[in-house]
Design an enzyme around this catalytic site. Structure first.
Site, PDB file in Angstrom:
ATOM      1  CD  GLU A  14      31.320  14.867 -10.524  1.00 15.42           C
ATOM      2  OE1 GLU A  14      31.307  14.262  -9.436  1.00 15.42           O
ATOM      3  OE2 GLU A  14      30.385  14.842 -11.324  1.00 15.42           O
ATOM      4  CG  ASP A  50      -2.089  -0.968   1.068  1.00 13.08           C
ATOM      5  OD1 ASP A  50      -2.266  -1.480  -0.047  1.00 13.08           O
ATOM      6  OD2 ASP A  50      -2.763  -1.228   2.075  1.00 13.08           O
ATOM      7  CD  GLU A  98      29.373  17.106  -8.620  1.00 13.53           C
ATOM      8  OE1 GLU A  98      29.235  16.568  -7.501  1.00 13.53           O
ATOM      9  OE2 GLU A  98      28.948  16.608  -9.673  1.00 13.53           O
ATOM     10  NE  ARG A 122      32.354  14.050  -5.609  1.00 14.04           N
ATOM     11  CZ  ARG A 122      32.311  12.970  -4.845  1.00 14.04           C
ATOM     12  NH1 ARG A 122      33.373  12.187  -4.751  1.00 14.04           N
ATOM     13  NH2 ARG A 122      31.217  12.653  -4.190  1.00 14.04           N
ATOM     14  CG  HIS A 124      28.044  13.688 -14.581  1.00 15.72           C
ATOM     15  ND1 HIS A 124      26.863  14.359 -14.329  1.00 15.72           N
ATOM     16  CD2 HIS A 124      28.650  13.559 -13.368  1.00 15.72           C
ATOM     17  CE1 HIS A 124      26.760  14.594 -13.031  1.00 15.72           C
ATOM     18  NE2 HIS A 124      27.839  14.145 -12.412  1.00 15.72           N
ATOM     19  CE1 TYR A 156      36.794  11.468  -3.482  1.00 15.15           C
ATOM     20  CE2 TYR A 156      37.976  11.062  -5.546  1.00 15.15           C
ATOM     21  CZ  TYR A 156      36.925  11.642  -4.858  1.00 15.15           C
ATOM     22  OH  TYR A 156      36.002  12.406  -5.536  1.00 15.15           O
ATOM     23  CG  HIS A 206      35.716  10.310  -9.761  1.00 18.85           C
ATOM     24  ND1 HIS A 206      35.647  11.593 -10.256  1.00 18.85           N
ATOM     25  CD2 HIS A 206      35.897  10.441  -8.416  1.00 18.85           C
ATOM     26  CE1 HIS A 206      35.754  12.455  -9.256  1.00 18.85           C
ATOM     27  NE2 HIS A 206      35.922  11.785  -8.127  1.00 18.85           N
ATOM     28  CG  HIS A 230      28.691   5.862  -5.724  1.00 19.31           C
ATOM     29  ND1 HIS A 230      28.680   5.003  -6.803  1.00 19.31           N
ATOM     30  CD2 HIS A 230      29.003   7.074  -6.242  1.00 19.31           C
ATOM     31  CE1 HIS A 230      28.952   5.676  -7.906  1.00 19.31           C
ATOM     32  NE2 HIS A 230      29.154   6.931  -7.593  1.00 19.31           N
ATOM     33  CG  ASP A 247      26.059  16.236  -9.194  1.00 16.07           C
ATOM     34  OD1 ASP A 247      26.323  16.057  -7.986  1.00 16.07           O
ATOM     35  OD2 ASP A 247      26.475  15.491 -10.108  1.00 16.07           O
ATOM     36  CG  ASP A 285      28.065  14.514  -4.626  1.00 18.14           C
ATOM     37  OD1 ASP A 285      27.182  15.264  -5.073  1.00 18.14           O
ATOM     38  OD2 ASP A 285      28.744  13.746  -5.345  1.00 18.14           O
ATOM     39  CG  HIS A 316      25.438  10.459 -13.677  1.00 15.26           C
ATOM     40  ND1 HIS A 316      26.219   9.381 -13.395  1.00 15.26           N
ATOM     41  CD2 HIS A 316      25.785  11.397 -12.750  1.00 15.26           C
ATOM     42  CE1 HIS A 316      26.978   9.642 -12.336  1.00 15.26           C
ATOM     43  NE2 HIS A 316      26.729  10.858 -11.929  1.00 15.26           N
TER      44      HIS A 316
HETATM   45  N1  GLY Z   1      26.363  13.030  -7.268  1.00 15.67           N
HETATM   46  C1  GLY Z   1      26.709  12.156  -8.302  1.00 15.67           C
HETATM   47  C2  GLY Z   1      27.849  12.664  -9.041  1.00 15.67           C
HETATM   48  O1  GLY Z   1      28.527  13.570  -8.611  1.00 15.67           O
HETATM   49  O2  GLY Z   1      28.092  12.246 -10.130  1.00 15.67           O
HETATM   50 MN    MN Z   2      27.844  14.963  -7.192  1.00 17.49          MN
HETATM   51 MN    MN Z   3      28.376  14.747 -10.431  1.00 18.49          MN
END
Ligand code: GLY
Ligand code: MN
Ligand code: MN
Length: 444
Positions: free
Chosen positions: A387, A42, A411, A409, A357, A391, A353, A246, A274, A263, A364
């Site tokens: 970004e 429900d 961003e 990071r 993006h 690390y 990374h 993540h 973002d 983030d 994304h």
């Molecule tokens: N928050 C997801 C990224 O930075 O790609």
């Molecule tokens: Mn992000």
């Molecule tokens: Mn991002």
């Protein structure tokens, strides 16, 4: 109250016009909206319309199918949707219904969703190309195949099913990649809500708080600003948690001497911000934290400068890699020469990374990054994140202990303009000085 930007009816209609000019007159596009997803008995997850569907219709109800038929005399933009039903509406809220859908969403025609099996095969019939995102919604795929088969099986009556199937996504995603003025205004609004929230948490952070307590402050600011939900699960990673890319548990205690990486971006009218900021829990960066922070900041600023028409999509990343490698070399955290480190990718131990993006209705976002194997060139209207990060896991025994457990990071969201770029998320404290000043300004 701030005036709230939005996407007007005319813009939705011009998106459909553009799509039709890409399709040509012999095609039909079929696009189902998102379904409600059950959370438990429900209870459903908050409904979020499919981004392509929202882009072309602005219609944010479940059980809807949009059909576009360029050149159709009796109407080109058609919507199948739920009929009004007072009892349902008493329980679950308003239903627009087909009649009002025409008026409110600028559709040429609208029908009850319950009539789709009777109406849609007749609309598909005689079209040579069917534009549809096969593989997205399995149940709906089967229905599309059934409709096409039903036409094929009655061919002796002179009917023809489409001979060609085209992935609708390729066309819509190319349109979505380029943001209009109105979209940029909406994205700036999402960015402003996000900036207010990041400033608020910088002022509220205290050693001894749980990460989720800080998240509560952010969510408060998002909701107060008009963003019903974050654009993605927020990351509140203090100390070594920042090195889990993540990390979303957000249930650790934040300690004095640690950094916290946040983030988090608001979603406003389906558009995402973002943003990442990293700041010291106790309001003051240590010397080692400053050393790493300023490398990431220099890399991020250099990368933003690379975002301009004519440069290709990978140039910001290339700039970031050079600056991060040189910085880590200078601190003796990497060995070798700059060129060998870049060539052998040994920096990936600390920066694993990519630098950005596309950003838009999806965090994304859609849009190709390469065309014919070549990196895509920036053009006005595109929005990308920038970004970079460094690390340094607690587990890296070969790294001096003062650097271990630092994860940083930074961003921002960057729009490509005719002459260069505009940072949509500018003004959110970013330098060490700005962050320490903001953190010191907490309410007494
Ligand atoms: N928050 C997801 C990224 O930075 O790609
Ligand atoms: Mn992000
Ligand atoms: Mn991002």
């Amino acid at each position: 109250m701030k005036s709230k930007p939005g996407i007007g009816l005319r813009e939705f209609s011009s998106r459909r016009e553009e799509l039709m000019s890409m399709m040509g007159e012999d095609g039909i596009a079929i696009l189902p909206g998102a379904n409600l997803v059950a959370r438990n008995s429900d209870v459903d997850y908050l409904f979020r319309q499919d981004s392509d569907f929202h882009y072309l219709t602005g219609f944010d109800e479940q059980e809807a199918v949009f059909v576009l038929i360029p050149g159709r005399e009796h109407g080109e933009a058609l919507l199948f949707c739920r009929e009004r039903d007072p009892e349902q509406e008493q329980w679950h809220g308003k239903i627009t219904g087909p009649e009002r859908a025409m008026q409110l969403y600028g559709m040429d025609d609208a029908f009850p969703i319950s009539d789709i099996d009777d109406i849609l095969p007749g609309l598909i019939e005689g079209k040579s190309r069917l534009y549809y995102a096969m593989g997205h919604q399995q149940e709906f795929d089967a229905r599309v195949i059934n409709w096409v088969n039903s036409i094929a099986s009655s061919q002796h009556e002179g009917t023809q099913p489409p001979g060609e199937f085209v992935q609708l996504g390729h066309l819509v995603h190319e349109l979505r990649l380029f943001k209009s003025k109105q979209e940029v205004e909406v994205m700036k609004f999402a960015a402003a809500i996000t900036g207010d929230a990041h400033r608020r948490i910088m002022r509220e952070a205290e050693p001894g708080m749980y990460e989720y307590e800080l998240e509560a402050e952010l969510n408060h600011a998002f909701l107060r600003g008009g963003a019903r939900s974050p654009a993605y699960p927020s990351i509140f990673g203090s100390g070594n948690n920042a090195n889990i890319l993540h990390y979303i548990e957000n249930d650790d205690v934040m300690k004095s001497g640690e950094l916290v990486l946040v983030d988090a971006g608001a979603e406003y009218q389906c558009y995402a911000a973002d943003v990442t900021r990293t700041f010291p829990v106790n309001g003051k960066f240590s010397k080692a934290q400053k050393e790493i922070y300023n490398i990431v900041l220099a890399a991020q600023e250099a990368a933003i400068e690379m975002v301009k028409p004519g440069n290709h999509w990978n140039q910001p990343h290339e700039a970031v890699v050079r600056i991060i490698c040189q910085g880590l070399l200078d601190l003796n955290l990497l060995e070798g020469t700059l060129d060998t480190i870049i060539e052998n990718e040994t920096y990936k131990k600390f920066y694993m990374h990519r630098t950005g993006h596309w950003l838009g209705l999806d965090v994304h976002d859609v849009g190709e990054y390469r065309i014919d194997e070549e990196w895509r060139v920036f053009e006005p209207g595109m929005v990308t994140t920038i970004e970079p990060g460094i690390y340094i896991s607690q587990d890296l025994a070969d790294v001096p202990s003062r650097y271990r457990g630092i994860g940083i990071r930074i961003e921002d969201n960057v729009l490509v303009t005719k002459t260069g770029h505009e940072v949509l998320t500018s003004g959110i404290p970013k330098t060490i000085e700005e962050i320490e000043k903001t953190m010191a300004s907490k309410a007494a």
